[in-house]
Scaffold this motif. Structure first.
Motif, PDB file in Angstrom:
ATOM      1  N   VAL A 185       0.834  -1.202   0.000  1.00  0.00           N
ATOM      2  CA  VAL A 185       0.000   0.000   0.000  1.00  0.00           C
ATOM      3  C   VAL A 185       0.870   1.255   0.000  1.00  0.00           C
ATOM      4  O   VAL A 185       0.601   2.225  -0.723  1.00  0.00           O
ATOM      5  CB  VAL A 185      -0.945   0.011   1.219  1.00  0.00           C
ATOM      6  CG1 VAL A 185      -1.677   1.357   1.321  1.00  0.00           C
ATOM      7  CG2 VAL A 185      -1.953  -1.125   1.110  1.00  0.00           C
ATOM      8  N   ALA A 186       1.939   1.233   0.797  1.00  0.00           N
ATOM      9  CA  ALA A 186       2.837   2.389   0.866  1.00  0.00           C
ATOM     10  C   ALA A 186       3.532   2.625  -0.470  1.00  0.00           C
ATOM     11  O   ALA A 186       3.691   3.774  -0.902  1.00  0.00           O
ATOM     12  CB  ALA A 186       3.878   2.177   1.967  1.00  0.00           C
ATOM     13  N   VAL A 187       3.950   1.544  -1.137  1.00  0.00           N
ATOM     14  CA  VAL A 187       4.621   1.674  -2.433  1.00  0.00           C
ATOM     15  C   VAL A 187       3.659   2.228  -3.490  1.00  0.00           C
ATOM     16  O   VAL A 187       4.019   3.110  -4.277  1.00  0.00           O
ATOM     17  CB  VAL A 187       5.191   0.318  -2.884  1.00  0.00           C
ATOM     18  CG1 VAL A 187       5.734   0.414  -4.314  1.00  0.00           C
ATOM     19  CG2 VAL A 187       6.293  -0.140  -1.949  1.00  0.00           C
ATOM     20  N   LEU A 188       2.425   1.723  -3.496  1.00  0.00           N
ATOM     21  CA  LEU A 188       1.434   2.209  -4.469  1.00  0.00           C
ATOM     22  C   LEU A 188       1.109   3.679  -4.223  1.00  0.00           C
ATOM     23  O   LEU A 188       0.969   4.458  -5.174  1.00  0.00           O
ATOM     24  CB  LEU A 188       0.160   1.369  -4.378  1.00  0.00           C
ATOM     25  CG  LEU A 188       0.263  -0.043  -4.966  1.00  0.00           C
ATOM     26  CD1 LEU A 188      -0.979  -0.857  -4.621  1.00  0.00           C
ATOM     27  CD2 LEU A 188       0.445   0.018  -6.481  1.00  0.00           C
ATOM     28  N   THR A 189       1.012   4.067  -2.950  1.00  0.00           N
ATOM     29  CA  THR A 189       0.768   5.478  -2.645  1.00  0.00           C
ATOM     30  C   THR A 189       1.948   6.332  -3.094  1.00  0.00           C
ATOM     31  O   THR A 189       1.772   7.424  -3.635  1.00  0.00           O
ATOM     32  CB  THR A 189       0.520   5.674  -1.133  1.00  0.00           C
ATOM     33  OG1 THR A 189      -0.541   4.817  -0.720  1.00  0.00           O
ATOM     34  CG2 THR A 189       0.154   7.114  -0.819  1.00  0.00           C
ATOM     35  N   GLY A 190       3.167   5.813  -2.879  1.00  0.00           N
ATOM     36  CA  GLY A 190       4.360   6.525  -3.349  1.00  0.00           C
ATOM     37  C   GLY A 190       4.390   6.626  -4.862  1.00  0.00           C
ATOM     38  O   GLY A 190       4.804   7.642  -5.420  1.00  0.00           O
ATOM     39  N   ALA A 191       3.921   5.566  -5.529  1.00  0.00           N
ATOM     40  CA  ALA A 191       3.889   5.582  -6.998  1.00  0.00           C
ATOM     41  C   ALA A 191       2.949   6.662  -7.521  1.00  0.00           C
ATOM     42  O   ALA A 191       3.197   7.264  -8.574  1.00  0.00           O
ATOM     43  CB  ALA A 191       3.467   4.214  -7.526  1.00  0.00           C
ATOM     44  N   THR A 192       1.855   6.929  -6.792  1.00  0.00           N
ATOM     45  CA  THR A 192       0.949   7.995  -7.224  1.00  0.00           C
ATOM     46  C   THR A 192       1.648   9.355  -7.155  1.00  0.00           C
ATOM     47  O   THR A 192       1.368  10.249  -7.955  1.00  0.00           O
ATOM     48  CB  THR A 192      -0.328   8.053  -6.357  1.00  0.00           C
ATOM     49  OG1 THR A 192       0.001   8.432  -5.024  1.00  0.00           O
ATOM     50  CG2 THR A 192      -1.037   6.720  -6.349  1.00  0.00           C
ATOM     51  N   ILE A 193       2.559   9.497  -6.187  1.00  0.00           N
ATOM     52  CA  ILE A 193       3.293  10.763  -6.059  1.00  0.00           C
ATOM     53  C   ILE A 193       4.301  10.909  -7.200  1.00  0.00           C
ATOM     54  O   ILE A 193       4.401  11.971  -7.826  1.00  0.00           O
ATOM     55  CB  ILE A 193       4.000  10.854  -4.699  1.00  0.00           C
ATOM     56  CG1 ILE A 193       2.974  10.801  -3.557  1.00  0.00           C
ATOM     57  CG2 ILE A 193       4.822  12.142  -4.599  1.00  0.00           C
ATOM     58  CD1 ILE A 193       3.595  10.704  -2.170  1.00  0.00           C
ATOM     59  N   VAL A 194       5.048   9.834  -7.496  1.00  0.00           N
ATOM     60  CA  VAL A 194       6.091   9.945  -8.523  1.00  0.00           C
ATOM     61  C   VAL A 194       5.508   9.993  -9.929  1.00  0.00           C
ATOM     62  O   VAL A 194       6.226  10.337 -10.878  1.00  0.00           O
ATOM     63  CB  VAL A 194       7.132   8.807  -8.404  1.00  0.00           C
ATOM     64  CG1 VAL A 194       7.778   8.812  -7.038  1.00  0.00           C
ATOM     65  CG2 VAL A 194       6.528   7.451  -8.715  1.00  0.00           C
ATOM     66  N   CYS A 195       4.228   9.655 -10.079  1.00  0.00           N
ATOM     67  CA  CYS A 195       3.590   9.848 -11.395  1.00  0.00           C
ATOM     68  C   CYS A 195       3.701  11.300 -11.819  1.00  0.00           C
ATOM     69  O   CYS A 195       3.739  11.612 -13.014  1.00  0.00           O
ATOM     70  CB  CYS A 195       2.115   9.442 -11.333  1.00  0.00           C
ATOM     71  SG  CYS A 195       1.845   7.673 -11.540  1.00  0.00           S
ATOM     72  N   PHE A 196       3.746  12.177 -10.812  1.00  0.00           N
ATOM     73  CA  PHE A 196       3.925  13.610 -11.081  1.00  0.00           C
ATOM     74  C   PHE A 196       5.179  13.854 -11.917  1.00  0.00           C
ATOM     75  O   PHE A 196       5.215  14.757 -12.761  1.00  0.00           O
ATOM     76  CB  PHE A 196       4.021  14.338  -9.736  1.00  0.00           C
ATOM     77  CG  PHE A 196       4.546  15.745  -9.823  1.00  0.00           C
ATOM     78  CD1 PHE A 196       3.775  16.751 -10.350  1.00  0.00           C
ATOM     79  CD2 PHE A 196       5.821  16.058  -9.371  1.00  0.00           C
ATOM     80  CE1 PHE A 196       4.252  18.051 -10.428  1.00  0.00           C
ATOM     81  CE2 PHE A 196       6.305  17.342  -9.439  1.00  0.00           C
ATOM     82  CZ  PHE A 196       5.511  18.346  -9.974  1.00  0.00           C
ATOM     83  N   SER A 197       6.224  13.038 -11.698  1.00  0.00           N
ATOM     84  CA  SER A 197       7.483  13.202 -12.429  1.00  0.00           C
ATOM     85  C   SER A 197       7.314  12.934 -13.922  1.00  0.00           C
ATOM     86  O   SER A 197       8.045  13.486 -14.742  1.00  0.00           O
ATOM     87  CB  SER A 197       8.548  12.251 -11.862  1.00  0.00           C
ATOM     88  OG  SER A 197       8.725  12.436 -10.478  1.00  0.00           O
ATOM     89  N   PHE A 198       6.361  12.070 -14.270  1.00  0.00           N
ATOM     90  CA  PHE A 198       6.184  11.682 -15.671  1.00  0.00           C
ATOM     91  C   PHE A 198       5.281  12.631 -16.445  1.00  0.00           C
ATOM     92  O   PHE A 198       5.226  12.561 -17.673  1.00  0.00           O
ATOM     93  CB  PHE A 198       5.604  10.266 -15.751  1.00  0.00           C
ATOM     94  CG  PHE A 198       6.565   9.184 -15.368  1.00  0.00           C
ATOM     95  CD1 PHE A 198       7.369   8.579 -16.318  1.00  0.00           C
ATOM     96  CD2 PHE A 198       6.670   8.773 -14.050  1.00  0.00           C
ATOM     97  CE1 PHE A 198       8.252   7.572 -15.965  1.00  0.00           C
ATOM     98  CE2 PHE A 198       7.549   7.776 -13.677  1.00  0.00           C
ATOM     99  CZ  PHE A 198       8.347   7.171 -14.640  1.00  0.00           C
ATOM    100  N   ILE A 199       4.536  13.472 -15.729  1.00  0.00           N
ATOM    101  CA  ILE A 199       3.603  14.363 -16.410  1.00  0.00           C
ATOM    102  C   ILE A 199       4.360  15.249 -17.394  1.00  0.00           C
ATOM    103  O   ILE A 199       5.331  15.900 -17.037  1.00  0.00           O
ATOM    104  CB  ILE A 199       2.822  15.224 -15.397  1.00  0.00           C
ATOM    105  CG1 ILE A 199       1.871  14.333 -14.597  1.00  0.00           C
ATOM    106  CG2 ILE A 199       2.041  16.325 -16.109  1.00  0.00           C
ATOM    107  CD1 ILE A 199       1.107  15.064 -13.526  1.00  0.00           C
ATOM    108  N   GLY A 200       3.899  15.258 -18.617  1.00  0.00           N
ATOM    109  CA  GLY A 200       4.567  16.016 -19.671  1.00  0.00           C
ATOM    110  C   GLY A 200       4.885  15.154 -20.874  1.00  0.00           C
ATOM    111  O   GLY A 200       4.970  15.662 -21.994  1.00  0.00           O
ATOM    112  N   PHE A 201       5.030  13.821 -20.658  1.00  0.00           N
ATOM    113  CA  PHE A 201       5.342  12.975 -21.809  1.00  0.00           C
ATOM    114  C   PHE A 201       4.195  13.009 -22.817  1.00  0.00           C
ATOM    115  O   PHE A 201       4.418  12.917 -24.028  1.00  0.00           O
ATOM    116  CB  PHE A 201       5.619  11.529 -21.365  1.00  0.00           C
ATOM    117  CG  PHE A 201       4.384  10.686 -21.149  1.00  0.00           C
ATOM    118  CD1 PHE A 201       3.792  10.007 -22.196  1.00  0.00           C
ATOM    119  CD2 PHE A 201       3.817  10.570 -19.885  1.00  0.00           C
ATOM    120  CE1 PHE A 201       2.655   9.230 -22.000  1.00  0.00           C
ATOM    121  CE2 PHE A 201       2.696   9.797 -19.678  1.00  0.00           C
ATOM    122  CZ  PHE A 201       2.106   9.127 -20.739  1.00  0.00           C
ATOM    123  N   ASP A 202       2.963  13.168 -22.326  1.00  0.00           N
ATOM    124  CA  ASP A 202       1.821  13.201 -23.227  1.00  0.00           C
ATOM    125  C   ASP A 202       1.790  14.467 -24.072  1.00  0.00           C
ATOM    126  O   ASP A 202       1.112  14.517 -25.105  1.00  0.00           O
ATOM    127  CB  ASP A 202       0.521  13.077 -22.430  1.00  0.00           C
ATOM    128  CG  ASP A 202       0.428  14.089 -21.299  1.00  0.00           C
ATOM    129  OD1 ASP A 202       1.426  14.287 -20.594  1.00  0.00           O
ATOM    130  OD2 ASP A 202      -0.655  14.676 -21.116  1.00  0.00           O
TER     131      ASP A 202
END
Length: 453
Positions: free
Chosen positions: A194-211
């Motif tokens: 659960v902690a890793v998945l929650t962290g993954a939602t935060i780091v998705c912010f890093s990928f914003i822009g590829f689209d």
């Protein structure tokens, strides 16, 4: 008789990839390290692996849809064309939240950088100065060059490589984990899914822009390279994020050394390479953040202009073009006013709220593949079609849906309020669905401002 202005097809594969990486800002991995490390119990690289897998599935779906709608290039357009105008509007409205907050995030990061260097100066001064400069530049000119962006990306990547070299030396000399090869940044006894998945939602912010790469379809020397560029941008960006996160996590298994978890980049630079490297590190991150800020500020101003011109927002204000500078001056100033809110909130909160809209958009990009190919084109009779147009996008939609579920509670509250406003506005525009939704076109590539057809 005048001819319709068209965009010059001059961008090659790697120029487009560089534009995508520049928008993603590779140094953001160091900004959010403390936030993600605290959330994941010290497995930041693992959170990036999870996010990378999700983003790759979504990137593949973007690649499929950009071939179908080569001049569109947006989640909202794909949704509108495959699921109807109302669904497209709501996805576009959710995505608008990201566009509005991205310039704010850049202002917030600049504020945190300057606070670390000049703690005695009130933080609001830096926000006001930064926003004033970026707003003025965007009012004055909307121009940018891929060549300058490529140089910036090369400089940023070199900074990350320099960090890795210095980090390797520090690890060899006994800092942090004391070894270059350790599994602790990826797996240890305190890791929780659960902690890793929650962290993954935060780091998705890093990928914003590829689209945003899809917006360059009309400027690509060969439009067929755009799907490859999308995939490569996510893969290369994810690789940079993972490697940088691995070395940082190995160096700092204990967050007790940091005074400010909301943005750890300045202190990371100091501990790894001393004061001199900290200044170089900050200078590079500062330049990358300002460049990203200029691009995001210009993008959302352009988006608001198209919405205003099409009558979705008040045309007199949002559809206004400055007679001298030929820029959407009102929109630029409006976005600047929103960016001033960077004086108060935390990076963790704003990045989480941004991810609310982004993950909705990514989910619907995957769903639009199914809607178009399986339902509209009836391509579900061959095993290869079932795999490509149903199974793959379903996995992508499922993954993004899971990450969306694990978003920060405050992000849910802010996002739901925003979507509720959008639903109310849609009901107003359609007179409670008695009339059709306006044919909204959110695309930045609609036509250059100041050009007459």
């Amino acid at each position: 008789m005048s001819e319709k202005a068209t965009l010059k097809r001059s961008l090659g594969l790697w120029a487009i990839v560089a534009l995508g990486l520049g928008y993603m800002t590779p140094t953001v991995v160091f900004d959010t390290f403390g936030i993600v490390a605290k959330q994941t119990n010290g497995v930041v690289p693992l959170a990036y692996i999870v996010a990378l897998v999700v983003m790759l599935f979504t990137a593949i779906s973007y690649g499929k849809m950009v071939r179908v709608f080569p001049s569109a290039g947006s989640a909202y357009t794909y949704t509108r064309e495959t699921m109807g105008a109302n669904a497209g509007f709501l996805v576009g409205w959710a995505s608008l939240l990201d566009y509005l907050l991205l310039p704010l995030v850049n202002a917030l990061i600049i504020r945190l950088y300057m606070e670390s260097l000049f703690p005695e100066i009130p933080a609001w001064i830096w926000v006001v100065l930064y926003v004033a400069v970026v707003t003025f530049i965007n009012v004055w000119s909307m121009g940018s060059t891929s060549g300058l962006n490529s140089l910036l990306v090369i400089f940023t990547v070199l900074l990350v490589v320099t960090f890795i070299v210095l980090a390797s030396v520090q690890l060899y000399q006994g800092m942090g984990a004391g070894t270059l090869f350790t599994l602790n940044p990826i797996a240890h006894e305190n890791v929780q899914a659960v902690a890793v998945l929650t962290g993954a939602t935060i780091v998705c912010f890093s990928f914003i822009g590829f689209d945003a790469i899809t917006m360059y379809t009309e400027e690509a020397a060969n439009p067929n390279t755009v799907p490859r560029a999308i995939f490569l941008t996510v893969l290369i960006g994810g690789g940079i994020f993972f490697i940088a996160a691995y070395y940082t996590q190995a160096l700092f298994p204990d967050l007790g050394v940091f005074h400010l978890l909301d943005d750890t980049l300045p202190e990371i630079g100091l501990y790894v390479g001393g004061k001199a490297f900290q200044l170089i590190f900050l200078a590079g991150a500062f330049a990358a953040t300002v460049a990203s800020g200029l691009a995001s500020h210009a993008s959302v101003s352009r988006l608001l202009y198209v919405m205003g011109r099409n009558g979705v927002l008040p045309r007199k204000a949002f559809g206004y073009v400055h007679p001298k500078f030929r820029t959407p001056a009102f929109n630029v100033i409006f976005v600047g006013a929103v960016s001033l809110l960077a004086i108060g909130p935390s990076l963790e909160l704003i990045s989480a709220v941004i991810n609310f809209g982004a993950l909705i958009a990514f989910t619907f990009v995957n769903l639009s593949v199914i809607a178009y190919f399986a339902f509209q084109q009836k391509r579900y009779k061959r095993p290869v079609d079932i795999f490509s147009y149903i199974i793959m996008p379903s996995i992508g939609a499922g993954f993004t849906g899971v990450l969306w579920y694990f978003l920060h509670a405050d992000a849910f509250i802010g996002g739901i309020v925003w979507v509720s406003i959008g639903i109310s506005y849609m009901l107003f525009l359609t007179k409670f669905f008695r009339t059709k939704m306006v044919d909204l076109d959110f695309d930045e590539a609609d036509r250059p401002i100041g050009k007459e057809a």
